[in-house]
Every structure is written in structure tokens, then in C-alpha cells.
Design a protein around this motif. Sequence first.
Motif, PDB file in Angstrom:
ATOM      1  N   SER A   1       0.828  -1.208   0.000  1.00 12.26           N
ATOM      2  CA  SER A   1       0.000   0.000   0.000  1.00 12.26           C
ATOM      3  C   SER A   1       0.860   1.255   0.000  1.00 12.26           C
ATOM      4  O   SER A   1       0.565   2.230  -0.707  1.00 12.26           O
ATOM      5  N   LYS A   2       1.936   1.255   0.762  1.00 10.66           N
ATOM      6  CA  LYS A   2       2.823   2.425   0.811  1.00 10.66           C
ATOM      7  C   LYS A   2       3.424   2.701  -0.563  1.00 10.66           C
ATOM      8  O   LYS A   2       3.474   3.845  -1.021  1.00 10.66           O
ATOM      9  N   ARG A   3       3.890   1.644  -1.224  1.00 12.16           N
ATOM     10  CA  ARG A   3       4.498   1.826  -2.546  1.00 12.16           C
ATOM     11  C   ARG A   3       3.476   2.299  -3.565  1.00 12.16           C
ATOM     12  O   ARG A   3       3.773   3.128  -4.423  1.00 12.16           O
ATOM     13  N   LEU A   4       2.258   1.765  -3.478  1.00 16.66           N
ATOM     14  CA  LEU A   4       1.217   2.163  -4.415  1.00 16.66           C
ATOM     15  C   LEU A   4       0.828   3.626  -4.235  1.00 16.66           C
ATOM     16  O   LEU A   4       0.598   4.344  -5.203  1.00 16.66           O
ATOM     17  N   LEU A   5       0.737   4.075  -2.990  1.00 11.90           N
ATOM     18  CA  LEU A   5       0.391   5.473  -2.740  1.00 11.90           C
ATOM     19  C   LEU A   5       1.452   6.404  -3.312  1.00 11.90           C
ATOM     20  O   LEU A   5       1.134   7.466  -3.861  1.00 11.90           O
ATOM     21  N   LYS A   6       2.701   6.013  -3.203  1.00 10.48           N
ATOM     22  CA  LYS A   6       3.786   6.816  -3.778  1.00 10.48           C
ATOM     23  C   LYS A   6       3.749   6.793  -5.297  1.00 10.48           C
ATOM     24  O   LYS A   6       4.044   7.775  -5.965  1.00 10.48           O
ATOM     25  N   LYS A   7       3.382   5.640  -5.850  1.00  6.44           N
ATOM     26  CA  LYS A   7       3.421   5.427  -7.291  1.00  6.44           C
ATOM     27  C   LYS A   7       2.261   6.105  -8.027  1.00  6.44           C
ATOM     28  O   LYS A   7       2.386   6.543  -9.171  1.00  6.44           O
ATOM     29  N   ALA A   8       1.120   6.203  -7.384  1.00  2.00           N
ATOM     30  CA  ALA A   8      -0.113   6.625  -8.039  1.00  2.00           C
ATOM     31  C   ALA A   8      -0.025   8.022  -8.644  1.00  2.00           C
ATOM     32  O   ALA A   8       0.607   8.921  -8.095  1.00  2.00           O
ATOM     33  N   ASP A   9      -0.699   8.180  -9.779  1.00  2.00           N
ATOM     34  CA  ASP A   9      -0.859   9.518 -10.359  1.00  2.00           C
ATOM     35  C   ASP A   9      -1.951  10.280  -9.617  1.00  2.00           C
ATOM     36  O   ASP A   9      -1.920  11.506  -9.548  1.00  2.00           O
ATOM     37  N   LEU A  10      -2.895   9.537  -9.044  1.00  2.00           N
ATOM     38  CA  LEU A  10      -3.971  10.135  -8.252  1.00  2.00           C
ATOM     39  C   LEU A  10      -4.408   9.121  -7.210  1.00  2.00           C
ATOM     40  O   LEU A  10      -4.545   7.935  -7.509  1.00  2.00           O
ATOM     41  N   VAL A  11      -4.615   9.586  -5.981  1.00  2.00           N
ATOM     42  CA  VAL A  11      -5.089   8.718  -4.902  1.00  2.00           C
ATOM     43  C   VAL A  11      -6.503   9.137  -4.511  1.00  2.00           C
ATOM     44  O   VAL A  11      -6.765  10.312  -4.252  1.00  2.00           O
ATOM     45  N   ILE A  12      -7.402   8.162  -4.502  1.00  2.00           N
ATOM     46  CA  ILE A  12      -8.747   8.379  -3.986  1.00  2.00           C
ATOM     47  C   ILE A  12      -8.754   7.926  -2.537  1.00  2.00           C
ATOM     48  O   ILE A  12      -8.528   6.754  -2.240  1.00  2.00           O
ATOM     49  N   VAL A  13      -8.991   8.863  -1.619  1.00  2.00           N
ATOM     50  CA  VAL A  13      -9.085   8.547  -0.194  1.00  2.00           C
ATOM     51  C   VAL A  13     -10.554   8.394   0.154  1.00  2.00           C
ATOM     52  O   VAL A  13     -11.339   9.338   0.029  1.00  2.00           O
ATOM     53  N   ASN A  14     -10.930   7.205   0.578  1.00  2.00           N
ATOM     54  CA  ASN A  14     -12.324   6.910   0.903  1.00  2.00           C
ATOM     55  C   ASN A  14     -12.549   7.006   2.409  1.00  2.00           C
ATOM     56  O   ASN A  14     -11.851   6.351   3.189  1.00  2.00           O
ATOM     57  N   LEU A  15     -13.513   7.826   2.808  1.00  2.00           N
ATOM     58  CA  LEU A  15     -13.833   8.001   4.223  1.00  2.00           C
ATOM     59  C   LEU A  15     -15.324   7.759   4.442  1.00  2.00           C
ATOM     60  O   LEU A  15     -16.144   8.156   3.610  1.00  2.00           O
ATOM     61  N   PRO A  16     -15.693   7.140   5.564  1.00  2.00           N
ATOM     62  CA  PRO A  16     -17.120   7.007   5.873  1.00  2.00           C
ATOM     63  C   PRO A  16     -17.666   8.345   6.370  1.00  2.00           C
ATOM     64  O   PRO A  16     -16.899   9.233   6.755  1.00  2.00           O
ATOM     65  N   GLN A  17     -18.967   8.489   6.375  1.00  2.00           N
ATOM     66  CA  GLN A  17     -19.595   9.706   6.899  1.00  2.00           C
ATOM     67  C   GLN A  17     -19.646   9.603   8.420  1.00  2.00           C
ATOM     68  O   GLN A  17     -20.697   9.550   9.043  1.00  2.00           O
ATOM     69  N   ASN A  18     -18.461   9.602   8.992  1.00  2.00           N
ATOM     70  CA  ASN A  18     -18.278   9.398  10.432  1.00  2.00           C
ATOM     71  C   ASN A  18     -17.370  10.501  10.953  1.00  2.00           C
ATOM     72  O   ASN A  18     -16.208  10.593  10.546  1.00  2.00           O
ATOM     73  N   ARG A  19     -17.878  11.337  11.854  1.00  2.00           N
ATOM     74  CA  ARG A  19     -17.127  12.502  12.314  1.00  2.00           C
ATOM     75  C   ARG A  19     -15.777  12.121  12.915  1.00  2.00           C
ATOM     76  O   ARG A  19     -14.759  12.773  12.670  1.00  2.00           O
ATOM     77  N   TYR A  20     -15.751  11.043  13.707  1.00  2.00           N
ATOM     78  CA  TYR A  20     -14.505  10.648  14.363  1.00  2.00           C
ATOM     79  C   TYR A  20     -13.443  10.267  13.335  1.00  2.00           C
ATOM     80  O   TYR A  20     -12.293  10.720  13.416  1.00  2.00           O
ATOM     81  N   VAL A  21     -13.806   9.439  12.349  1.00  2.00           N
ATOM     82  CA  VAL A  21     -12.845   9.010  11.327  1.00  2.00           C
ATOM     83  C   VAL A  21     -12.368  10.202  10.503  1.00  2.00           C
ATOM     84  O   VAL A  21     -11.175  10.330  10.200  1.00  2.00           O
ATOM     85  N   ILE A  22     -13.280  11.078  10.151  1.00  2.00           N
ATOM     86  CA  ILE A  22     -12.924  12.263   9.367  1.00  2.00           C
ATOM     87  C   ILE A  22     -11.959  13.156  10.141  1.00  2.00           C
ATOM     88  O   ILE A  22     -10.945  13.623   9.610  1.00  2.00           O
ATOM     89  N   GLU A  23     -12.254  13.388  11.419  1.00  2.00           N
ATOM     90  CA  GLU A  23     -11.379  14.226  12.245  1.00  2.00           C
ATOM     91  C   GLU A  23     -10.004  13.592  12.419  1.00  2.00           C
ATOM     92  O   GLU A  23      -8.976  14.280  12.370  1.00  2.00           O
ATOM     93  N   GLN A  24      -9.982  12.274  12.612  1.00  2.00           N
ATOM     94  CA  GLN A  24      -8.707  11.574  12.765  1.00  2.00           C
ATOM     95  C   GLN A  24      -7.841  11.729  11.518  1.00  2.00           C
ATOM     96  O   GLN A  24      -6.635  11.968  11.612  1.00  2.00           O
ATOM     97  N   PHE A  25      -8.476  11.601  10.356  1.00  2.00           N
ATOM     98  CA  PHE A  25      -7.719  11.702   9.109  1.00  2.00           C
ATOM     99  C   PHE A  25      -7.167  13.108   8.912  1.00  2.00           C
ATOM    100  O   PHE A  25      -5.974  13.293   8.658  1.00  2.00           O
ATOM    101  N   PHE A  26      -8.004  14.106   9.040  1.00  2.00           N
ATOM    102  CA  PHE A  26      -7.563  15.467   8.756  1.00  2.00           C
ATOM    103  C   PHE A  26      -6.686  16.062   9.860  1.00  2.00           C
ATOM    104  O   PHE A  26      -5.960  17.028   9.626  1.00  2.00           O
ATOM    105  N   SER A  27      -6.730  15.460  11.051  1.00  2.00           N
ATOM    106  CA  SER A  27      -5.846  15.936  12.122  1.00  2.00           C
ATOM    107  C   SER A  27      -4.406  15.491  11.898  1.00  2.00           C
ATOM    108  O   SER A  27      -3.484  15.975  12.552  1.00  2.00           O
TER     109      SER A  27
END
Length: 268
Positions: free
Chosen positions: A139-165
Motif C-alpha cells: 500500500s505504501k508503494r502504491l500510494l507513492k506510485k499513483a498519479d492520483l489517490v482516492i481517499v475513501n472516508l465514511p460519513q463518520n465525524r470521528y474518522v474524518i477528524e482523525q484523518f484530517f488531524s
Amino acid sequence: MGKTIVSWSPVHGQAATTSNVAALAAHFALTYTHQSLITHTQLTYSTLESLFGKEMTTSRGFDSGIEALERLAKSNYLKADAVKDYTETVYKGRLDLLGGTQNQSLETPQLLEVLLKVTEDAYDLVWVDAHSGTRGNTSKRLLKKADLVIVNLPQNRYVIEQFFSGEGFPTELREKEIIILISQYDKNVKPGISKIKSKYSKKYPVFPVNYSSKFKDASNTFSITELFYRVANSNKGLEIQDFIESLAIVNKYIAKKLKLDDIEEEDE
């Protein structure tokens, strides 16, 4: 050379990562004229094949999928013009599927890098369903390799805050082209998309992928190939329209960002 899009999530099993990339790839294939490939990094199991009504490689023999390409790679016979012989057709001339395997001895990171190199030469666009998190090197290598990364998040305040923090934001995404999808979005549930954009994400584009019971049902019955084909060939208003429109917005952004919008969309 083609472009690679990696669909990924910081959390496992909550963000509809596989169904999102399957839906986007299917919609893109029936909207634009580019040739696409969809594959995944979960070599031992993925729901990706079943969503498109396909089976795992072991039930088909050894003449298709990642395992067949691995044998070619080890023999130095793996060339771009041979890739399509080992994939399965989803939409002829538009979208192919490179299936997985149950062989757990595959040298996953090295193999996938080789595969991406040749598949990018064979296709305009390669969609990759990546394993969630960054504990694995693949996964680490793919994220570096990608031309574009789609980050998928649930509609969950805690998960969203954790990611953006920053706690769930891997270093591999820094300085990368990324878009953020709020999966199975319900406008009647908080936080709403406007709030998410204004409070959490001022740097990266955020898009909702609207919840659809029709798509959920098609996923559960392994029939999304037929669902999108029916949608593409229907001139009538459908119950799934809000979902399709949310995909169209995301794909239009992707096509523009990756400079793939030079070919006109198909007439609806």
C-alpha cells in the motif's frame, strides 16, 4: 503511457473502498472512450471480482489473472501487448478486470510494481483497489506510485477528524494529487458535505458518493456490470440517478485532473 488511480482508505471495512472504485471504473468506462483496467492488491481475496460477477483465479485455472502474469514476469516474457490476454472483459474495449489469486506465496510488492509498469503501457487508465491502511509495504508503494489517490472516508465525524488531524494521514500522501470521497453519503446525516469541506478540508477536493439502495442490491447480487449497462442505455429517470450523478462529478474531475478529458464523453 497510462495513468494509475489508487483507491485507498485509512480505515478497514468502513469506507466502501472496493465498491467505490468498482462503481467509478464502471461509470467511467461507459462514459468515456478510454480503455481501462481494474485490479486489486488483496491477492488472497477481494470482493472486486465478485462485484463484477467474476470468480477467483483458482476456479478458472491458471490462464488468467495476476498469477498468470507473475509466471510471465518471472520468465521475462511479460510485455504490455500480452496483458490483455490474461484479463477478463467487463465492457468490451472499455474495461477489463485483472483478477487475483489464492496463491499466498506471490512476491506482492515487487510483482505489483512490475504489473503496473506494463499495464500502464497497455491501458489509458489503471484503477487499483488498495488494501486499507499503511502497515503493508504494498500500500505504501502504491500510494507513492499513483498519479492520483482516492481517499475513501465514511460519513463518520470521528474518522474524518482523525484523518484530517494528521493521525490517519500517511506521509506517502504528502505532495500527492488526492481527492477525498465521503462514501455512502446521506444528506440527512451529519456531518454534511458543506461542513466537511469548510471545517476539515481546505486543501483537497471532497466529493460525496451518494448512498443508493439499488447499487447496494446490485453489489450484493454481484450484478453491477448489468446495472451500469442498463443505466448507460436508459433515457428515463431512475431511482439511482443521484448516485450516478455523484459518480459523474467525481469522474469528470478525474478526467480533467489526469488530462483524460480530451476525448468527448459518450452521448447519454
